[in-house]
Design a protein around this motif. Structure first.
Motif, short mmCIF file in Angstrom:
data_model
loop_
_atom_site.label_atom_id
_atom_site.label_comp_id
_atom_site.label_asym_id
_atom_site.label_seq_id
_atom_site.Cartn_x
_atom_site.Cartn_y
_atom_site.Cartn_z
N ASP A 165 129.98 89.28 78.14
CA ASP A 165 128.75 89.12 78.91
C ASP A 165 128.08 90.47 79.14
N LYS A 166 126.88 90.43 79.74
CA LYS A 166 126.08 91.65 79.92
C LYS A 166 126.81 92.68 80.78
N GLN A 224 129.49 94.35 78.78
CA GLN A 224 128.92 95.21 77.74
C GLN A 224 128.38 96.51 78.33
N ASN A 278 119.63 92.98 87.88
CA ASN A 278 118.83 91.99 87.18
C ASN A 278 118.60 90.79 88.10
N ILE A 302 120.40 95.91 76.68
CA ILE A 302 121.59 95.06 76.79
C ILE A 302 121.31 93.87 77.70
N ILE A 303 120.68 94.13 78.83
CA ILE A 303 120.36 93.05 79.77
C ILE A 303 119.40 92.05 79.15
N ASN A 305 119.29 91.19 76.12
CA ASN A 305 119.93 90.60 74.93
C ASN A 305 119.35 91.13 73.63
#
Length: 423
Positions: free
Chosen positions: A2-3, A6, A28, A314-315, A317
């Motif tokens: 998951d974010k 990562q 986020n 990354i957040i 995607n």
């Protein structure tokens, strides 16, 4: 993965590889994904950075100054279209300059911090507004980033409010919003838990001294990642400023700057960097996606903007070139072949062999030179690949043609040709 995992992996690899030293907060849609300190707050005293470490934030200060001016406008104590000379008895050098011009860097006021004299002399000395020079262009016709313009705004706030800039922010912003770890750093008072600023020349060194008597509303504040996140939420949600003033702050001028923020993506993103001796920072707000990224580093070679951008990707995607852990390759380093000066149309680099280590000297942000070690990753008959210390980048030497391919932290490839050997 998951974010959150990562992002943690990304930052852990950077920190373990000596590529990041500082504090990071990522959020986020109101959820804090990461809030952590890495490396050392003080190399001299071996004190760790934490999520609560204070950093000099450089030009991230400008958002506070802009907000203070907008608050005074909101209170009816000034108008953004007013001439600055109506409030400051400066000189004819700023004739025609409005408060609006200063806020969005379209005033033409020259910035003394960009002059060679500043770096060689004035940086270390107490300064004053008298160092503001004649206008470089007619106000409102162009844009040039100007710290001096925000120093004039600092004086404006003091003259209109009748109190010192620091006192106005304390009474109207810091206390009401519970920003307990944010303030003005005059360089003399003791600020508990304030990180030391560092640079790199072969190893980590103390940054050059800068006198803090003048920066104030341009680049003179300190804060923590946690307080800065509170600040972004205040601005995002209209807690301090009304809807009209908030809109003005985050609406880009013709040149892409709002009031205290660079604006992009059809007003979707506000961001700003902050640099001051030994510190480099980046803050990003994406309004559409509801994310905030804050990267604060107390080693000035750190590409805070790249780290900030990668975490945001990354957040969202999106694909990110993840850093990789590596152990230096064993074997003899062909240093006699590698040492020398390498150039291209846009870049200069020098490779040195000293004390059984290979060093590179190369310019980074603002053209400042840094000298740091590069370590062997792959050693072959025709090619040698080195990874650098402090910054995640590659140096690829062609051992036959004596060329150097440099892959910088942004992934851009530079091809340099060896010009002279160094003894």
């Amino acid at each position: 993965m998951d974010k959150k995992q990562q992002i943690n992996e990304y930052m852990n690899i950077l920190a373990e590889g000596n590529y990041f030293n500082g504090s990071v907060l990522a959020a986020n849609k109101g959820e804090v994904i990461l809030n952590k300190g890495y490396g050392l707050s003080s190399y001299q005293y071996a004190i760790d950075n934490t999520s609560g470490t204070k950093f000099r934030i450089g030009s991230l200060t400008k958002s506070f100054t802009a907000a203070a001016v907008l608050l005074l406008h909101q209170q009816g104590r000034l108008n953004l279209s007013d001439k600055i000379n109506d409030y400051i008895n400066n000189s004819h050098s700023v004739n025609g300059v409005t408060i609006h011009h200063l806020l969005c860097h379209s005033s033409g006021v020259a910035d003394f911090t960009f002059s060679s004299e500043y770096w060689e002399k004035y940086m270390r000395l107490p300064s004053s507004l008298e160092q503001c020079r004649p206008l470089q262009f007619k106000p409102g016709t162009d844009m040039q980033y100007s710290n001096a313009g925000y120093l004039l705004l600092t004086a404006l706030i003091e003259n209109v409010s009748g109190v010192a800039y620091e006192q106005f922010l304390l009474e109207n912003i810091f206390k009401p919003l519970q920003l307990k770890n944010t303030g003005i750093d005059d360089g003399r008072k003791i600020v508990k838990d304030l990180a030391s600023g560092h640079s790199v020349w072969e190893e980590v060194i103390n940054a050059e001294f800068v006198d803090m008597s003048i920066p104030q509303g341009a680049y003179g504040m300190y804060s923590t990642a946690e307080d800065l996140y509170k600040w972004t939420e205040v601005l995002r949600n209209g807690v301090l400023l009304n809807k009209s003033m908030t809109s003005k702050m985050f609406t880009a001028s013709h040149w892409g700057y709002g009031y205290g923020w660079f604006i992009s993506g059809d007003q979707e993103t506000a961001r700003h960097s902050g640099d001051i001796n030994g510190f480099t920072n980046e803050l990003l707000m994406n309004f559409k996606e509801g994310l905030t990224i804050i990267v604060l580093s107390n080693i000035n070679i750190t590409p805070a903007d790249k780290i900030c951008e990668d975490i945001s990707q990354i957040i969202l995607n999106k694909e990110v070139r993840m850093p990789e852990s590596f152990a230096p390759a064993a074997g003899h380093i062909p240093w006699r072949i590698l040492i020398g000066e390498y150039t291209s149309n846009e870049l200069y680099s020098a490779v040195h062999w000293e004390n059984n280590k290979l060093f590179v000297t190369i310019p980074k942000k603002y053209g400042a030179l840094y000298k740091y070690e590069i370590k062997p990753f792959t050693l072959a008959d025709d090619k040698a690949i080195f990874k650098s210390d402090f910054v995640y980048e590659d140096f690829i030497f062609d051992l036959k043609g004596h060329c150097l391919e440099f892959v910088d932290v942004y992934g851009k490839r530079h091809f340099l040709k060896k010009q002279t050997a160094l003894g």
